[in-house]
Design a protein around this motif. Structure first.
Motif, PDB file in Angstrom:
ATOM      1  N   SER A  65       0.821  -1.219   0.000  1.00  0.00           N
ATOM      2  CA  SER A  65       0.000   0.000   0.000  1.00  0.00           C
ATOM      3  C   SER A  65       0.853   1.267   0.000  1.00  0.00           C
ATOM      4  CB  SER A  65      -0.938   0.012   1.220  1.00  0.00           C
ATOM      5  OG  SER A  65      -0.188   0.167   2.425  1.00  0.00           O
ATOM      6  N   LYS A  66       2.131   1.134   0.366  1.00  0.00           N
ATOM      7  CA  LYS A  66       3.038   2.300   0.409  1.00  0.00           C
ATOM      8  C   LYS A  66       3.844   2.438  -0.887  1.00  0.00           C
ATOM      9  CE  LYS A  66       1.860   2.958   4.706  1.00  0.00           C
ATOM     10  NZ  LYS A  66       2.689   2.635   5.855  1.00  0.00           N
ATOM     11  N   LEU A  67       3.638   1.521  -1.845  1.00  0.00           N
ATOM     12  CA  LEU A  67       4.372   1.551  -3.113  1.00  0.00           C
ATOM     13  C   LEU A  67       3.599   2.393  -4.129  1.00  0.00           C
ATOM     14  CD1 LEU A  67       6.576   0.562  -5.098  1.00  0.00           C
ATOM     15  CD2 LEU A  67       5.221  -1.519  -5.448  1.00  0.00           C
ATOM     16  N   ILE A  68       4.199   3.504  -4.544  1.00  0.00           N
ATOM     17  CA  ILE A  68       3.593   4.376  -5.556  1.00  0.00           C
ATOM     18  C   ILE A  68       4.531   4.372  -6.760  1.00  0.00           C
ATOM     19  CG2 ILE A  68       2.812   6.714  -6.076  1.00  0.00           C
ATOM     20  CD1 ILE A  68       2.498   7.086  -2.996  1.00  0.00           C
ATOM     21  N   TRP A  69       4.141   3.597  -7.798  1.00  0.00           N
ATOM     22  CA  TRP A  69       5.089   3.329  -8.883  1.00  0.00           C
ATOM     23  C   TRP A  69       4.363   3.054 -10.188  1.00  0.00           C
ATOM     24  CZ3 TRP A  69       6.324  -1.547 -11.374  1.00  0.00           C
ATOM     25  CH2 TRP A  69       7.515  -1.516 -12.145  1.00  0.00           C
ATOM     26  N   THR A  70       4.910   3.584 -11.259  1.00  0.00           N
ATOM     27  CA  THR A  70       4.415   3.324 -12.604  1.00  0.00           C
ATOM     28  C   THR A  70       5.459   2.533 -13.365  1.00  0.00           C
ATOM     29  OG1 THR A  70       3.248   5.446 -12.581  1.00  0.00           O
ATOM     30  CG2 THR A  70       3.533   4.378 -14.722  1.00  0.00           C
ATOM     31  N   PRO A  71       5.122   1.355 -13.933  1.00  0.00           N
ATOM     32  CA  PRO A  71       6.099   0.587 -14.698  1.00  0.00           C
ATOM     33  C   PRO A  71       6.745   1.414 -15.801  1.00  0.00           C
ATOM     34  CG  PRO A  71       4.144  -0.736 -14.299  1.00  0.00           C
ATOM     35  CD  PRO A  71       3.832   0.658 -13.841  1.00  0.00           C
ATOM     36  N   TYR A  72       7.988   1.099 -16.143  1.00  0.00           N
ATOM     37  CA  TYR A  72       8.776   1.898 -17.074  1.00  0.00           C
ATOM     38  C   TYR A  72       8.104   2.044 -18.441  1.00  0.00           C
ATOM     39  CZ  TYR A  72      12.648   3.610 -19.887  1.00  0.00           C
ATOM     40  OH  TYR A  72      13.438   4.351 -20.731  1.00  0.00           O
ATOM     41  N   LYS A  73       7.535   0.941 -18.935  1.00  0.00           N
ATOM     42  CA  LYS A  73       6.916   0.987 -20.274  1.00  0.00           C
ATOM     43  C   LYS A  73       5.750   1.971 -20.292  1.00  0.00           C
ATOM     44  CE  LYS A  73       3.752  -2.911 -19.560  1.00  0.00           C
ATOM     45  NZ  LYS A  73       3.286  -4.213 -20.057  1.00  0.00           N
ATOM     46  N   GLU A  74       5.044   2.122 -19.149  1.00  0.00           N
ATOM     47  CA  GLU A  74       3.924   3.063 -19.075  1.00  0.00           C
ATOM     48  C   GLU A  74       4.449   4.485 -18.911  1.00  0.00           C
ATOM     49  OE1 GLU A  74       1.088   1.780 -16.137  1.00  0.00           O
ATOM     50  OE2 GLU A  74       1.339  -0.315 -16.721  1.00  0.00           O
ATOM     51  N   GLN A  75       5.598   4.634 -18.231  1.00  0.00           N
ATOM     52  CA  GLN A  75       6.202   5.966 -18.108  1.00  0.00           C
ATOM     53  C   GLN A  75       6.589   6.488 -19.490  1.00  0.00           C
ATOM     54  OE1 GLN A  75       9.573   5.949 -15.404  1.00  0.00           O
ATOM     55  NE2 GLN A  75       8.525   4.620 -13.955  1.00  0.00           N
ATOM     56  N   SER A  76       7.073   5.557 -20.338  1.00  0.00           N
ATOM     57  CA  SER A  76       7.534   5.954 -21.673  1.00  0.00           C
ATOM     58  C   SER A  76       6.369   6.392 -22.551  1.00  0.00           C
ATOM     59  CB  SER A  76       8.266   4.797 -22.330  1.00  0.00           C
ATOM     60  OG  SER A  76       9.325   4.357 -21.508  1.00  0.00           O
TER      61      SER A  76
END
Length: 434
Positions: A423-434
């Motif tokens: 629940s404390k992980l706020i992250w967007t996978p790299y392919k979606e960042q691109s």
């Protein structure tokens, strides 16, 4: 390439403290060889000792241990030219190799392998059976991608530590292995690192001047996890190339088989920190390819020596799998695994899989286990086979899940380390960042 760095406490190959003897097997009471063995070995105390000599050496525990002389160099002391010797303790990991003074060596135990010396001079590249076996053994331990000639070149190039200690934050840390720092740093016994940007310097005064100017108080990336005093930062090797390279230089001091130093553009680095009012202090990291056709979710992993045995290594492994779950993929660490890396992963896989098997009473498939955990099916199968919890019946694998057997394996696997609070992980996978 995955290597797990662990504490420097030595252990002999058989798990017991080694008792070094003043004489090797086959010698007479005065330390000489029987006449019929004299052509093969000779006991000498001719100084300086030759590279390749074997001798007993007094280690930091005050006991004598067998060593092999890897290198020697002249030192000037008391108006005379003397030598010190870089030795490998044959019972222990290479990380304990070090320079020793002559007075630490028991010259009555010196043994020079005459035939190997002669053969080396005559043939140049021809190996004795002993040398061939040593190459093969090392090959198995983490250099499967190298042929024998390349491996010998690697061992020759990295045989002597170039940096003895580093200062990082409030810690002075003894190094374990060679790291390919730029040539101008190779005459430094000690390097001083900025713990936030990881720039390194030759002198304390340089570090102090740098710290007055450095405005970083955490790694130069995005904070993607914060739970209490623990924080995780994602650093893009292309956006922060110098930091990525410095991190690789630093990591190589504690990882024997790490091969990535300069080409960091294709990698993401996940740096774990302990945070206080002075900033976020690095305790370890793992790296990961931005795009991996082999489903690798981790390339290198390291917990720095002052922070080991606190569950951080297990936390980093668990974190890599939580990222895989977010990506909707299965993951596996890059091969080859070091022996310590394999132990750590087997422990993680064992705990995760057996907890699920207990809850489902074994009524679950390999595919379902993989979907739930993001662990690759091949790793699940290998783990369960290693635990003898799987059988092959009528063309398919059947999981055996006796609760008593599961509990016994879970107990042997040890504690799980620090939990990742998803629940404390706020992250967007790299392919979606691109």
């Amino acid at each position: 390439m995955v290597s797990m760095a662990h504490s420097t406490a030595p252990a002999a190959a058989n798990g017991h403290t080694a008792k070094a003897s003043a004489f090797t097997p086959g010698t007479t009471a005065n330390g000489t060889l029987p006449e019929n063995d004299a052509s093969r070995k000779r006991k000498t105390a001719i100084l300086p000792l030759e590279v390749g000599s074997r001798v007993n050496c007094r280690w930091r525990d005050g006991k004598q241990h067998p060593v092999k002389v890897i290198e020697r160099r002249k030192i000037f002391s008391d108006g005379t030219n003397d030598y010190e010797y870089y030795v490998h303790y044959t019972e222990f990991n290479r990380r304990l190799d070090e320079w020793v003074k002559l007075e630490q060596l028991d010259l009555s135990t010196v043994e020079t392998d005459v035939d190997e010396k002669v053969e080396d001079k005559v043939t140049g590249l021809k190996m004795t059976r002993h040398q061939k076996r040593k190459i093969d053994e090392t090959h198995v331990e983490g250099h499967e991608e190298l042929d024998a000639a390349s491996l010998r070149e690697h061992e020759e190039f990295t045989k002597v530590k170039n940096i003895a200690t580093i200062e990082l934050g409030r810690y002075e840390i003894e190094t374990w292995y060679f790291s390919p720092f730029p040539p101008e740093y190779n005459d430094c016994g000690k390097l001083f690192f900025c713990e936030f940007c990881l720039n390194f310097m030759k002198r304390k005064e340089q570090l102090q001047r740098h710290m007055r100017k450095c405005d970083l108080k955490h790694p130069p990336g995005d904070e993607i996890y914060r739970n209490g005093t623990l924080s995780m930062f994602e650093i893009d090797g292309k956006k922060n190339k110098v930091y990525g390279q410095n991190l690789c230089y630093l990591a190589k001091l504690f990882l024997d088989h790490k091969t990535l130093y300069y080409d960091v553009d294709l990698f993401l680095f996940y740096v774990l920190c302990e945070c206080d009012d002075r900033g976020c202090h690095m305790v370890g990291y793992f790296s990961k390819e931005k795009h991996s056709e082999e489903s690798y979710n981790l390339a290198c992993i390291l917990t720095l020596p002052p922070y080991q045995r606190k569950g951080y290594g297990k936390f980093l492994i668990a974190f890599s799998y939580e990222l895989s779950k977010k990506e909707g993929k299965v993951g596996t660490p890059e091969r080859p695994l070091s022996d310590l890396g394999l132990l750590s992963y087997r422990g993680y896989w064992t705990r995760i899989l057996l907890d699920i098997l207990k809850k489902h009473k074994g009524n679950i498939s390999i595919k379902e286990l993989s979907d739930m955990t993001a662990i690759k099916a091949e790793d699940i199968l290998a783990t369960l086979q290693n635990l003898e919890l799987i059988q092959y019946r009528k063309g398919q694998h059947v999981i055996c899940a006796d609760p008593k057997i599961l509990d016994r394996h879970l107990k042997a696997a040890g504690r799980g380390g620090l939990e990742v609070d998803v629940s404390k992980l706020i992250w967007t996978p790299y392919k979606e960042q691109s």
